[in-house]
Write an enzyme that holds these catalytic residues in place. Structure first.
Site, PDB file in Angstrom:
ATOM      1  N   ASP A  96       0.820  -1.216   0.000  1.00  0.00           N
ATOM      2  CA  ASP A  96       0.000   0.000   0.000  1.00  0.00           C
ATOM      3  C   ASP A  96       0.855   1.268   0.000  1.00  0.00           C
ATOM      4  OD1 ASP A  96      -2.097  -1.749   0.183  1.00  0.00           O
ATOM      5  OD2 ASP A  96      -2.377  -1.484   2.342  1.00  0.00           O
ATOM      6  N   ARG A 123      -5.736   0.102   0.300  1.00  0.00           N
ATOM      7  CA  ARG A 123      -6.498   0.552   1.467  1.00  0.00           C
ATOM      8  C   ARG A 123      -6.914   2.021   1.332  1.00  0.00           C
ATOM      9  NH1 ARG A 123      -8.092  -3.284   4.189  1.00  0.00           N
ATOM     10  NH2 ARG A 123      -9.564  -1.874   5.169  1.00  0.00           N
ATOM     11  N   HIS A 150      -5.317 -10.300  -4.657  1.00  0.00           N
ATOM     12  CA  HIS A 150      -4.103 -10.717  -3.953  1.00  0.00           C
ATOM     13  C   HIS A 150      -2.953 -11.096  -4.880  1.00  0.00           C
ATOM     14  CE1 HIS A 150      -7.126 -10.733  -0.849  1.00  0.00           C
ATOM     15  NE2 HIS A 150      -6.145 -10.664   0.029  1.00  0.00           N
ATOM     16  N   VAL A 151      -3.220 -11.158  -6.172  1.00  0.00           N
ATOM     17  CA  VAL A 151      -2.102 -11.367  -7.117  1.00  0.00           C
ATOM     18  C   VAL A 151      -1.048 -10.275  -6.883  1.00  0.00           C
ATOM     19  CG1 VAL A 151      -1.470 -11.342  -9.578  1.00  0.00           C
ATOM     20  CG2 VAL A 151      -3.592 -12.432  -8.848  1.00  0.00           C
ATOM     21  N   MET A 206      -5.435  -2.710  -5.090  1.00  0.00           N
ATOM     22  CA  MET A 206      -5.420  -2.558  -3.626  1.00  0.00           C
ATOM     23  C   MET A 206      -4.837  -1.200  -3.233  1.00  0.00           C
ATOM     24  SD  MET A 206      -4.421  -6.268  -2.115  1.00  0.00           S
ATOM     25  CE  MET A 206      -5.657  -7.538  -1.901  1.00  0.00           C
ATOM     26  N   GLU A 233      -9.107   0.462  -4.350  1.00  0.00           N
ATOM     27  CA  GLU A 233     -10.177  -0.187  -3.574  1.00  0.00           C
ATOM     28  C   GLU A 233     -10.809   0.763  -2.550  1.00  0.00           C
ATOM     29  OE1 GLU A 233      -8.495  -3.461  -1.349  1.00  0.00           O
ATOM     30  OE2 GLU A 233      -7.028  -2.180  -0.347  1.00  0.00           O
ATOM     31  N   ARG A 243     -14.268  -2.212 -25.452  1.00  0.00           N
ATOM     32  CA  ARG A 243     -14.872  -2.238 -24.120  1.00  0.00           C
ATOM     33  C   ARG A 243     -14.230  -1.231 -23.169  1.00  0.00           C
ATOM     34  NH1 ARG A 243     -15.184  -8.783 -23.531  1.00  0.00           N
ATOM     35  NH2 ARG A 243     -17.336  -8.940 -24.233  1.00  0.00           N
TER      36      ARG A 243
HETATM   37  O1  F6P Z   1      -2.569  -3.872   3.498  1.00  0.00           O
HETATM   38  C1  F6P Z   1      -2.311  -4.670   2.402  1.00  0.00           C
HETATM   39  C2  F6P Z   1      -3.582  -5.137   1.795  1.00  0.00           C
HETATM   40  O2  F6P Z   1      -3.192  -5.942   0.716  1.00  0.00           O
HETATM   41  C3  F6P Z   1      -4.553  -4.047   1.354  1.00  0.00           C
HETATM   42  O3  F6P Z   1      -4.175  -3.443   0.171  1.00  0.00           O
HETATM   43  C4  F6P Z   1      -5.840  -4.825   1.308  1.00  0.00           C
HETATM   44  O4  F6P Z   1      -6.957  -3.994   1.539  1.00  0.00           O
HETATM   45  C5  F6P Z   1      -5.703  -5.764   2.435  1.00  0.00           C
HETATM   46  O5  F6P Z   1      -4.326  -5.933   2.660  1.00  0.00           O
HETATM   47  C6  F6P Z   1      -6.348  -7.113   2.227  1.00  0.00           C
HETATM   48  O6  F6P Z   1      -6.039  -7.896   3.309  1.00  0.00           O
HETATM   49  P1  F6P Z   1      -6.487  -9.377   3.621  1.00  0.00           P
HETATM   50  O7  F6P Z   1      -7.201  -9.905   2.424  1.00  0.00           O
HETATM   51  O8  F6P Z   1      -5.208 -10.100   3.896  1.00  0.00           O
HETATM   52  O9  F6P Z   1      -7.343  -9.277   4.827  1.00  0.00           O
END
Ligand code: F6P
Length: 344
Positions: free
Chosen positions: A128, A172, A273-274, A170, A223, A163
């Site tokens: 992040d 946060r 998560h990739v 990600m 996100e 498209r």
């Molecule tokens: O803080 C890292 C991070 O990958 C964020 O970008 C994401 O919101 C969060 O962790 C997701 O965390 P988890 O799926 O491990 O709870």
């Protein structure tokens, strides 16, 4: 010295590279011994650990994830938590501690340093890139590359089908990954938490592009992005066991509004998560190695309660207390003066 190490919070590329550097520097230069706690603070409380040596860390430089596991949560979730950390450190004869973590783990490390005198040095990690006190966190560079590679691929399929693809990344509460991957991937628009978006403006940008005959658009959405109040319904999120909103899904709301109001064929991709998995980039491997060596050096200089960090490409030490309650947001001059030049 006998040094404890843990990795806390969400994993990210480069954790093993840091551990390897800490262990290598300490073992070879000082004859140190290392205890790797399993599953972050859980492993400390439950006294679950492995001995870490140069041999254990062989081949770990490019390996993603963390060899010692990671968890969210803190000793402060338990009434006897901090005291238990002290006991375990004493029982294992630890005279140094390295916490490799993001805002949460580093804040806990700062508190434990102040309250029970934990002789700790922190190393800032997170894709992040939101830890205050450092110019960059390891893992960020790799995540940006992964997201950029995905955007590159999405361009070709979007172009083939005329498209709009809304890509969620990600980050946060910050838009670091979105801003950097959006610039690198040539996004039509980038939506970040630091700049609440007006869906009308996004639609306008995409429509303008299409009216020039460019039918494919890639809209990158962090996100944590939020609509400007009153422009469209704000998303609501359930909480995870640690009280943090389970982010994810703002891209669907954006895509739905875009499709409905423009009639353009629209798809959504959440990279997810990739972005956190796999091998660290060369940049991150070097950064992790520098930070790991610096963490061991700090302990041998008798410096604790500090984090090793990057300022102007130099490794510096900065008080861990500077992390508590802070979030490092995107430099808006990059968003406003660079990224936005290419919108549309
Ligand atoms: O803080 C890292 C991070 O990958 C964020 O970008 C994401 O919101 C969060 O962790 C997701 O965390 P988890 O799926 O491990 O709870």
């Amino acid at each position: 010295m006998r040094i404890g190490i843990l990795t806390g919070g969400g994993d990210c590329p480069g954790l093993n590279a840091v551990i390897r550097a800490v262990v290598r520097k300490g073992s070879v230069d000082h004859g140190d011994e290392f205890v790797g706690f399993l599953d972050a603070w859980d492993g400390v409380r439950e006294k679950r650990f492995i001995e870490l040596t140069v041999g254990t860390m062989r081949g770990m430089l490019p390996k993603g994830g963390t060899i010692i596991g990671t968890r969210r949560g803190s000793p402060y979730d338990h009434a006897d938590g901090p005291q238990r950390v002290r006991e375990v450190c004493d029982e294992l004869g630890l005279d140094g501690f390295v916490v490799i973590g993001g805002n949460g783990s580093l804040s806990v490390a700062a508190k434990l340093h102040a309250e029970i005198g934990l002789p700790v040095v922190g190393v800032p990690k997170t894709i992040d890139n939101d830890v205050e006190g450092t110019d960059v966190c390891f893992g960020f560079h790799t995540a940006v590359q992964t997201a950029t590679d995905a955007i590159d691929r999405l361009h070709t399929t979007a172009e083939s089908h005329d498209r709009v693809i809304v890509v969620e990344v990600m980050g946060r509460d910050t838009g670091w990954i979105a801003t950097y991957a959006g610039i690198a991937g040539g996004a039509t628009a980038i939506l970040i938490p630091e700049r609440p978006f007006d869906i009308d403006a996004v639609i306008e940008v995409v429509t303008r592009r299409h009216s020039r005959g460019r039918y494919a658009s890639i809209v990158v959405v962090a996100e944590g992005a939020m609509p400007l109040e009153g422009t469209m319904p704000a998303p609501t999120y359930s909480l995870d066991p640690f009280g943090r909103p389970r982010l994810g899904g703002i891209s669907s709301a954006v895509a739905e509004a875009l499709a409905e109001r423009t009639g353009f064929d629209t798809r959504v991709v959440q990279i997810g998560h990739v972005q956190r998995g796999g091998t660290p980039s060369a940049f991150d491997r070097v950064l992790c190695t520098r930070l790991g060596v610096a963490a061991t050096e700090a302990l041998h200089d008798g410096v604790t309660g500090q984090m090793v960090a990057v300022r102007n490409d130099q490794i510096v030490r900065t008080p861990l207390t500077g992390v508590i309650g802070k979030t490092r947001f995107v430099d808006l001059s990059i968003y406003d003066n660079v990224a936005s030049v290419f919108f549309g």
